[in-house]
Scaffold this motif. Structure first.
Motif, mmCIF file in Angstrom:
data_model
loop_
_atom_site.group_PDB
_atom_site.id
_atom_site.type_symbol
_atom_site.label_atom_id
_atom_site.label_comp_id
_atom_site.label_asym_id
_atom_site.label_seq_id
_atom_site.Cartn_x
_atom_site.Cartn_y
_atom_site.Cartn_z
ATOM 1 N N GLN A 13 0.818 -1.211 0.000
ATOM 2 C CA GLN A 13 0.000 0.000 0.000
ATOM 3 C C GLN A 13 0.856 1.269 0.000
ATOM 4 O OE1 GLN A 13 -3.643 1.703 2.703
ATOM 5 N NE2 GLN A 13 -3.780 -0.372 1.876
ATOM 6 N N ASN A 15 3.786 1.616 -1.425
ATOM 7 C CA ASN A 15 4.277 1.800 -2.792
ATOM 8 C C ASN A 15 3.219 2.480 -3.665
ATOM 9 O OD1 ASN A 15 7.012 0.943 -3.296
ATOM 10 N ND2 ASN A 15 6.391 -1.139 -2.760
ATOM 11 N N GLN A 16 1.969 2.135 -3.447
ATOM 12 C CA GLN A 16 0.887 2.778 -4.191
ATOM 13 C C GLN A 16 0.775 4.254 -3.810
ATOM 14 O OE1 GLN A 16 -2.474 0.331 -3.151
ATOM 15 N NE2 GLN A 16 -1.939 -1.298 -4.604
ATOM 16 N N LYS A 17 0.911 4.554 -2.514
ATOM 17 C CA LYS A 17 0.784 5.935 -2.053
ATOM 18 C C LYS A 17 1.967 6.793 -2.490
ATOM 19 C CE LYS A 17 -2.039 5.003 2.058
ATOM 20 N NZ LYS A 17 -3.175 5.872 1.694
ATOM 21 N N GLY A 19 3.623 6.610 -5.228
ATOM 22 C CA GLY A 19 3.454 6.974 -6.633
ATOM 23 C C GLY A 19 4.747 7.148 -7.403
ATOM 24 N N GLY A 20 5.758 6.390 -7.068
ATOM 25 C CA GLY A 20 7.019 6.486 -7.787
ATOM 26 C C GLY A 20 8.009 7.473 -7.195
ATOM 27 N N ASP A 21 7.583 8.272 -6.204
ATOM 28 C CA ASP A 21 8.514 9.214 -5.569
ATOM 29 C C ASP A 21 9.554 8.494 -4.729
ATOM 30 O OD1 ASP A 21 7.250 11.368 -6.699
ATOM 31 O OD2 ASP A 21 5.914 11.693 -4.984
ATOM 32 N N LYS A 23 10.746 4.160 -3.436
ATOM 33 C CA LYS A 23 10.521 2.722 -3.521
ATOM 34 C C LYS A 23 10.495 2.136 -2.126
ATOM 35 C CE LYS A 23 12.593 -1.606 -5.088
ATOM 36 N NZ LYS A 23 13.792 -2.235 -5.716
ATOM 37 N N LYS A 76 3.627 7.369 5.919
ATOM 38 C CA LYS A 76 4.025 8.264 4.830
ATOM 39 C C LYS A 76 4.349 9.658 5.363
ATOM 40 C CE LYS A 76 2.475 9.869 0.259
ATOM 41 N NZ LYS A 76 2.375 11.306 0.484
#
Length: 308
Positions: A13, A15-17, A19-21, A23, A76
């Motif tokens: 979850q 990794n989804q949050k 968004g590529g910023d 890993k 996060k």
């Protein structure tokens, strides 16, 4: 969902949050006292120093009813508050001159860390061991450190005696000792003081005269409350405590981060002290933060610490 499943769910979850910023990956490590911990490593592209966030407390919140989405949002936000925006200069650690002013030390249990101690320079201290680390940064927001291992020592062409000489100097500047009453500690009157010239206002080591009235318990740690039990191995600190108390004293290892000091005149039984230490270890201290299961005694006349 067990803890392992929870960690992998958090990884997915997060990794989804992100968004590529950044890993996110599952990370496990063998920590102090041969304990294994599992958490998540969050790596930002282009930055070579990354935080590992262990999730035990978050898992407890999940068990108590918080949703996975709420928990990953908290993680996060926490990551965003501590992430670095620039890389660490690794060239500095290739030469001893680059790190010698940041070499410090901590205390760990010898018996519980036999395999680890084979890989790092160390010095026996009663039934404990002094091991060294590089304090990369420290402050009210946390600290970053690198354990000094045998490979480092070989690469730097140095020895244990040199590490010890430099570490004894550095801890006074980077991790100054603080000795306060238990009452002050519990009331939250002890504040983190950053900088070599700043000290907690309740630090009894700053007093020039012995205390007039003795409290039942005191706390010894460093100013960031991290690996503060090592303060008992600082030069002059045991004697300074004896001067403050005006007598011999017992040393109770409440964790690798702090020690409880009790004046001998307070008359607590030795069996009671050991029972207290074992109860604290069993109920209040994480396995990786346990230092010892018995008390120590400092005698003012001899200036020596012995095992209880």
């Amino acid at each position: 969902m067990n803890y392992r499943e929870f960690v992998y769910a958090v990884e997915k979850q997060l990794n989804q949050k992100m968004g590529g910023d950044a890993k996110v990956s599952v990370y496990s490590a063998v920590k102090n006292n041969s304990t294994e911990r599992m958490g998540v490593l969050i790596e930002k592209p282009g930055i070579n120093i990354s935080p590992t966030i262990y999730l035990e407390e978050y898992f407890e919140c999940y068990i108590d009813g918080k949703t996975l989405d709420q928990i990953t949002e908290e993680i996060k936000r926490f990551y965003e508050s501590i992430r670095r925006e620039e890389s660490w200069d690794y060239d500095r650690i290739l030469q001893y001159e680059g790190v010698k002013d940041q070499i410090v030390f901590k205390l760990i249990n010898t018996k519980e860390n036999k395999e680890f101690l084979e890989t790092v320079p160390n010095i026996p201290f009663l039934d404990l061991s002094i091991v060294f680390y590089v304090l990369l940064e420290a402050g009210s927001g946390g600290s970053a450190a690198m354990v000094v291992n045998n490979t480092h020592m070989s690469r730097w062409d140095t020895d244990v005696e040199t590490l010890w000489k430099d570490a004894k100097l550095n801890v006074r500047r980077l991790l100054p000792a603080e000795f306060v009453t238990m009452n002050s500690a519990l009331k939250g009157l002890v504040h983190v003081c950053v900088g070599e010239n700043k000290r907690c206002k309740d630090n009894l080591l700053m007093e020039t005269e012995p205390a007039e009235g003795k409290d039942f318990m005191y706390v010894l740690s460093n100013h960031i409350r991290n690996y503060g039990a090592a303060c008992i191995a600082y030069p002059f600190i045991p004697d300074m405590i004896a001067h403050v108390l005006g007598e011999d004293y017992y040393i109770l290892p409440s964790s690798i981060h702090e020690l409880i000091i009790i004046p001998c005149s307070k008359g607590i039984g030795q069996d009671d002290m050991n029972s207290m230490i074992r109860e604290i270890n069993d109920t209040q201290v994480a396995d990786e933060e346990v230092l010892s299961d018995h008390f120590y005694l400092y005698r003012k006349e001899s200036g020596k610490i012995t095992m209880g």
